[in-house]
Design an enzyme around this catalytic site. Structure first.
Site, short mmCIF file in Angstrom:
data_model
loop_
_atom_site.label_atom_id
_atom_site.label_comp_id
_atom_site.label_asym_id
_atom_site.label_seq_id
_atom_site.Cartn_x
_atom_site.Cartn_y
_atom_site.Cartn_z
N PRO A 193 -10.83 -10.67 -14.73
CA PRO A 193 -10.80 -9.71 -13.63
C PRO A 193 -9.68 -10.02 -12.65
CG PRO A 193 -12.53 -11.31 -13.27
CD PRO A 193 -11.96 -11.60 -14.63
N GLY A 194 -9.09 -9.00 -12.10
CA GLY A 194 -8.04 -9.19 -11.11
C GLY A 194 -8.30 -8.31 -9.89
N ARG A 195 -7.99 -7.04 -10.04
CA ARG A 195 -8.15 -6.11 -8.92
C ARG A 195 -9.58 -6.07 -8.40
NH1 ARG A 195 -8.84 -0.37 -7.86
NH2 ARG A 195 -7.55 0.16 -6.06
N ARG A 238 1.07 1.70 -5.39
CA ARG A 238 0.09 2.30 -6.27
C ARG A 238 -0.05 3.81 -6.13
NH1 ARG A 238 -4.66 1.58 -6.35
NH2 ARG A 238 -5.01 1.45 -8.60
N CYS A 265 13.58 6.79 1.57
CA CYS A 265 14.25 8.03 1.16
C CYS A 265 13.95 8.35 -0.30
CB CYS A 265 15.75 7.90 1.39
SG CYS A 265 16.20 7.69 3.12
N GLU A 266 12.70 8.64 -0.58
CA GLU A 266 12.23 9.04 -1.90
C GLU A 266 11.15 10.09 -1.73
OE1 GLU A 266 13.27 8.21 -4.87
OE2 GLU A 266 14.64 6.56 -4.38
N TYR A 307 -2.23 -5.58 -5.89
CA TYR A 307 -1.04 -4.79 -6.18
C TYR A 307 -0.44 -4.17 -4.92
CZ TYR A 307 -2.99 -5.55 -10.75
OH TYR A 307 -3.52 -6.16 -11.86
#
Length: 416
Positions: free
Chosen positions: A277-279, A311, A342-343, A370
């Site tokens: 497990p991570g998140r 994310r 600027c995206e 993340y």
């Protein structure tokens, strides 16, 4: 655990006012709760307690801050690393701990430097994802006079029913090998004195909201293990991670890991299992604090951007958002939260209901995973600081970058 709704109403986390944190440390900043992190790690241990010879390894890719890794290690979890750099982080975070945590190294394209680092750790298992990689590990282990514990990642061709960017168990992807190739690799490892066939591994994806796809994968892996012989036939089964926590729109209706463990306890006797497990451990223990700069039409413009929390742009994730000391954003509305980059993809939330005004402090939840690890200096933006709240005290566990930091590594070519 304290929810983002409670944080919004109370304006504090574990007894520390979020407004005071923002005033003292500036925004944007990442804020983590040690209490919530310990609670999440303990929940993982409790979920798999009924499985004999089970172990959980935290996926360092979710958040590699040394202070957080130390807390996770003290809770009894091992670590899943994807590079020599992550392995070095674990080593630094766990210095002085005894016993040392168990380790595994995963990833579809390990360099020679990555493998050498893993071979230097007696407690590490290297999960191989191709025949060529298995050959490289064997050659390097032999040259070093060592026997390497290895695993093989098999692609069970199970649809995890998740976002296309985080579905990793479908045939034809870059991860793992097909069943027949995986079995041949395990048998080869079992007969090679430089290797020990320790683990049969799979990981079908992330943010899995129901246990059923994982149960399907587990059943397929058990059948594969039954086809192995000799040393390889005694291997553990590693089912990876991906246990979903949902997002602002919907939380899972079940504890995915606990439901999977219950099924394994009833259907898989005499097999050791591993999980990564991570998140699910670190996400809800962290939030991103940001300040509203302007309101333009239906855009709430804040001082955090996609380079601070990628994310939403990458996975179309909807993180919970609240005005500190005010209301939680509704998941259906006409407002968007956008950043300074600027995206056109620089949005941290879309189509929400939030009556924010300039100067408001926003708390963006589920940012413990993340967040910083995917942060960048795009548009010349220094990365935020990371703060840990533990027992009512605030510690800076990573300093805010400065513009001088951004320039320090650059060199101007001399004409001479």
């Amino acid at each position: 655990m304290t929810s983002i709704e409670q944080l919004a109403a109370a304006g504090e986390i574990d007894g520390v006012a979020l407004a005071e944190i923002a005033e003292q440390h500036g925004t944007p900043c990442y804020v983590y709760s040690a209490r919530q992190l310990r609670s999440a790690a303990s929940a993982v241990q409790a979920a798999i307690a009924a499985l004999p010879d089970s172990q959980a390894s935290y996926a360092v890719k979710a958040n590699g801050n040394l202070a957080l890794l130390r807390i996770i290690a003290e809770a009894g979890l091992g670590f899943d690393v994807g590079s020599a750099g992550e392995l070095a982080r674990v080593a630094a975070a766990t210095a002085g701990l005894n016993p040392k945590p168990h380790l595994c190294m995963t990833g579809p394209c390990k360099s020679a430097a990555d493998i050498a680092a893993a071979l230097g750790e007696p407690a590490a298992t290297i999960i191989c994802e191709s025949p060529d990689e298995l050959t490289r590990v064997a050659e390097m282990a032999g040259a070093a006079g060592k026997t390497a514990d290895i695993g093989v990642r098999v692609n069970p061709d199970v649809d995890a029913a998740t976002h296309r960017h985080i579905a990793t168990g479908i045939a034809g992807g870059k991860f793992g090998v097909d069943a027949d190739t995986g079995l041949a690799m395990m048998e080869k490892a079992g007969s090679d004195p430089r290797l020990r066939a320790a683990v049969l591994h799979c990981h079908i994806g992330s943010q899995i909201a129901r246990a059923q796809p994982l149960i399907e994968a587990a059943g397929a892996m058990i059948k594969l293990r039954d086809r192995l012989s000799g040393e390889a036939g005694e291997c553990r089964i590693d089912l990876g991670g991906g246990f979903g926590i949902g997002d602002a729109r919907q939380r899972p209706s079940e504890d995915v890991l606990a439901a999977l463990a219950d099924w394994l306890a009833d259907n898989a006797h005499g097999i050791g299992f591993s999980f990564q497990p991570g998140r699910s451990i670190v996400a809800r223990a962290g939030l991103l604090l940001a300040r509203v700069e302007y309101i333009k039409g239906n855009h709430i413009l804040i001082d955090a951007a996609m380079n601070d929390l990628l994310r939403p742009a990458l996975y179309e994730a909807q993180h919970p958002v609240a005005i500190v000391g005010g209301k939680l954003a509704g998941t259906s509305g006409s407002m968007n939260i956008a950043g300074p980059v600027c995206e056109s993809a620089d949005f941290l939330a879309r189509d929400i209901d939030l009556a924010a005004k300039p100067g408001d402090l926003l708390a963006i939840g589920d940012a413990g995973a993340y967040g910083f690890v995917m942060a960048s200096n795009y548009n010349g933006r220094p990365r935020p600081c990371e703060l840990l709240i533990d027992a009512g005290k605030v510690a800076v566990i990573r300093s805010r970058e400065t513009i001088a930091d951004l320039l320090a590594a650059d060199k101007i070519k001399s004409d001479g």
